[in-house]
Scaffold this motif. Structure first.
Motif, short mmCIF file in Angstrom:
data_model
loop_
_atom_site.label_atom_id
_atom_site.label_comp_id
_atom_site.label_asym_id
_atom_site.label_seq_id
_atom_site.Cartn_x
_atom_site.Cartn_y
_atom_site.Cartn_z
N ALA A 91 0.83 -1.21 0.00
CA ALA A 91 0.00 0.00 0.00
C ALA A 91 0.86 1.25 0.00
N ASP A 92 1.91 1.25 0.81
CA ASP A 92 2.78 2.41 0.91
C ASP A 92 3.50 2.69 -0.41
N ALA A 93 3.80 1.63 -1.17
CA ALA A 93 4.46 1.80 -2.47
C ALA A 93 3.53 2.40 -3.51
N ASN A 94 2.22 2.37 -3.25
CA ASN A 94 1.24 2.92 -4.18
C ASN A 94 0.54 4.14 -3.59
N LEU A 95 1.29 4.87 -2.77
CA LEU A 95 0.83 6.11 -2.13
C LEU A 95 1.88 7.18 -2.36
N GLU A 96 1.41 8.38 -2.70
CA GLU A 96 2.34 9.48 -2.96
C GLU A 96 1.83 10.75 -2.31
N TYR A 97 2.75 11.51 -1.71
CA TYR A 97 2.45 12.82 -1.15
C TYR A 97 3.03 13.89 -2.05
N ARG A 98 2.25 14.94 -2.29
CA ARG A 98 2.68 16.04 -3.14
C ARG A 98 2.33 17.38 -2.52
N ARG A 99 2.79 18.44 -3.16
CA ARG A 99 2.39 19.79 -2.80
C ARG A 99 1.88 20.47 -4.05
N GLN A 100 0.66 20.13 -4.39
CA GLN A 100 0.00 20.67 -5.58
C GLN A 100 -1.42 21.06 -5.24
N SER A 101 -1.96 21.98 -6.03
CA SER A 101 -3.36 22.37 -5.87
C SER A 101 -4.26 21.33 -6.51
N LYS A 102 -5.54 21.48 -6.25
CA LYS A 102 -6.54 20.59 -6.86
C LYS A 102 -6.41 20.58 -8.38
N ASP A 103 -6.36 21.77 -8.98
CA ASP A 103 -6.31 21.84 -10.44
C ASP A 103 -5.03 21.24 -10.98
N GLU A 104 -3.92 21.43 -10.29
CA GLU A 104 -2.65 20.85 -10.74
C GLU A 104 -2.70 19.32 -10.68
N LEU A 105 -3.28 18.79 -9.61
CA LEU A 105 -3.39 17.33 -9.49
C LEU A 105 -4.22 16.74 -10.63
N ILE A 106 -5.39 17.32 -10.85
CA ILE A 106 -6.30 16.78 -11.86
C ILE A 106 -5.71 16.95 -13.26
N ASP A 107 -5.12 18.11 -13.53
CA ASP A 107 -4.54 18.35 -14.84
C ASP A 107 -3.41 17.36 -15.13
N ALA A 108 -2.57 17.09 -14.13
CA ALA A 108 -1.47 16.15 -14.33
C ALA A 108 -2.01 14.75 -14.60
N TYR A 109 -3.07 14.37 -13.91
CA TYR A 109 -3.64 13.03 -14.10
C TYR A 109 -4.28 12.88 -15.48
N LEU A 110 -5.03 13.90 -15.90
CA LEU A 110 -5.77 13.81 -17.15
C LEU A 110 -4.90 14.05 -18.37
N ASN A 111 -3.96 14.99 -18.25
CA ASN A 111 -3.23 15.46 -19.43
C ASN A 111 -1.75 15.10 -19.43
N GLY A 112 -1.25 14.61 -18.31
CA GLY A 112 0.15 14.22 -18.25
C GLY A 112 0.33 12.77 -18.66
#
Length: 522
Positions: free
Chosen positions: A132-153
């Motif tokens: 579980a820990d290997a499939n968990l990530e902590y970041r410092r991004q806003s909501k829009d940055e998170l979603i944009d990276a997931y959809l468009n990255g």
């Protein structure tokens, strides 16, 4: 996809975390499991697999190249920092992955008709925690940055990573310098939960990522509720680790298990898989498709109380919203109606009941239906009366679909190929002849209903959910409108392929849609 990571820490030693947490909360010897450093020499590796069903294949095959239909659920919330420590989140994530084994399975493709889920049972609670820990990530991004990276990255998920969890603290809510970027999701250093471990309340963003062939929106939201119910409970970290140990013990502490992986949709409604039945189903499907007439489509590039008063649901009203908005945009010929499609929840039709503890709700259980409405504005009468009339039409068509669910065809599976040329004359069709008409769909609607019936906010009072956004990676030329109620408010969002439509048309449609919401539902 790149990301902002937390501060690097030494790798977690297997058993170290549990030894520290559980020294004051020991399990009885009769429980049959000891958390801490476990001798794995006596543990047997167990592997389970099953073939994907046809509906699962219809989502898996098109997703392989760029992650089409990979789902996400974003939830914005405020909570004391101590509830979102990495160790606590990892324990909760591990508990839920034990309960829902498809989330930590992998996919092996042997052929277009032989794609398999493969699940390696965890050898110990520590093994489940580490996965579980290997499939968990902590970041410092806003909501829009998170979603944009997931959809468009670049794609986050893969055949070896069917689910992933991201927790972020927006930069403006962190009084510390931003660390350098590191590769994601594969990384060599383990990020830590954002400090401090105090009771100061702060803003967090959660992104739950999952393949669509694992499940549907109902599974995604039920999972989020269970996640917060554990994370925001009064259980200490020690007690959560004890829950993890017990969950592992219930499944893997004693004997070999059967029925580990949830069955495919088709196996939950078993019928004899004989040639005649399949042929009859295909004819039935083709006949139903011949009823569809629709000629509306956005120009493409080649590259709640108010509703109750009118006897309809928010979902039915959103069909009418899209219909009226498109008519006001003025797209398409008025003679051809508009087809809109939506998902149908098939869980109420299931006849197979799973025994505990293998009664996971993470499985795919949706079909599709269409709603067809006129593509013109009435020349007489009020726009409001026309709107509510079309909402009632959408309600009636949706109700009929719920009584007769159907599945996708081969084109949706991604396995369709044109027939080979043959010198033989074509066989006469058994279907009734009719003139060719357009069956183009205007838009898809994902109508999730009242999510406040799923999220039990009182079960996690220390955590205040305030924002919910959901969606998926889109294929070329695709468009999907999401609608639901959450925290007593109506939420709508539009996901679409930005490069797939003529300039300005989507923006016009979105403006008209928002204006219709204000006009008819406000």
């Amino acid at each position: 996809m790149s990301s902002l990571s937390g501060l690097p820490t030494p790798p977690l030693l297997k058993g170290e975390l549990f030894e520290d947490y559980l020294q004051d909360f020991p399990l009885k010897a009769s429980d049959g499991v000891k958390l801490g450093l476990v001798d794995l020499s006596s543990c047997r590796s167990a592997q389970y697999e099953r073939k994907m069903g046809q509906t699962e294949l219809s989502y898996y095959l098109p997703s392989r190249q760029s992650g089409v239909n990979d789902m996400y659920l974003h939830l914005g919330f405020r909570a004391p920092g101590q509830f979102v420590r990495r160790e606590r989140v990892s324990a909760v994530w591990a508990i839920l992955r034990l309960r829902h084994p498809l989330m930590c399975a992998r996919v092996e493709m042997h052929g277009y008709d032989d794609v398999r889920f493969v699940y390696d049972a965890p050898l110990s609670p520590e093994d489940a925690f580490a996965d579980a820990d290997a499939n968990l990530e902590y970041r410092r991004q806003s909501k829009d940055e998170l979603i944009d990276a997931y959809l468009n990255g670049s794609r986050t998920l893969s055949d070896s990573r069917l689910s992933y969890l991201i927790i972020s603290v927006p930069k403006e809510d962190v009084a510390m310098p931003t660390p350098p970027r590191t590769p994601s999701p594969s990384r060599t250093a383990r990020e830590i939960a954002v400090p401090p471990e105090d009771e100061a309340e702060r803003q967090f963003e959660l992104l739950i990522c999952a393949m669509h062939f694992l499940g549907d929106g109902m599974a995604l939201h039920q999972f989020a509720n269970d996640f917060f119910s554990l994370l925001g409970s009064e259980k200490s970290d020690v007690e959560l680790n004890a829950v993890l140990a017990q969950e592992w013990q219930n499944r893997w502490g004693n004997t070999d298990q059967d029925n580990v992986l949830p069955p495919a949709l088709e196996d939950n409604m078993p019928l004899p898989d004989v040639g005649f039945r399949r042929a009859a189903a295909n004819v039935d499907f083709q006949l139903s498709q011949q009823k569809l007439v629709g000629g509306q489509g956005f120009p493409r590039k080649k590259t709640p109380n108010n509703c109750k008063a009118h006897g309809v649901s928010i979902s039915a009203a959103l069909f009418a919203i899209s219909n009226i908005a498109w008519a006001r945009v003025g797209g398409g010929t008025k003679e051809l109606p508009a087809i809109m499609y939506s998902a149908l929840n098939l869980r109420p039709y299931f006849t197979v009941k799973r025994p505990s503890p293998w009664d996971s709700y993470w499985f795919l259980a949706i079909g599709y239906f269409n709603v067809i409405l006129p593509n013109f504005l009435p020349s007489e009468g009020s726009a409001e009366s026309a709107f509510w009339h079309r909402a009632r039409q959408a309600k009636e068509q949706s109700a009929r679909a719920a009584k007769h669910p159907l599945e996708d065809d081969e084109r949706e599976k991604g396995t369709w190929v044109p027939p080979a040329h043959s010198s033989e004359p074509p066989k006469e069709s058994i279907l009734p002849a009719r003139a060719k008409v357009s069956t183009a769909a205007l838009i898809g609607l994902s109508l999730l209903g009242n999510l406040d019936g799923i999220y039990k906010h009182g079960a996690f009072p220390a955590i205040q959910l305030h924002t919910l956004t959901t969606g998926s990676r889109q294929r070329h030329g695709a468009m999907l409108l999401f609608g639901y109620t959450f925290k007593g408010k109506l939420w709508i969002s539009l996901g679409y392929d930005q490069n797939g439509f003529a300039d300005g048309v989507v923006e016009k449609f979105w403006k008209e849609s928002l204006d219709c919401v204000e006009e008819f539902l406000g």
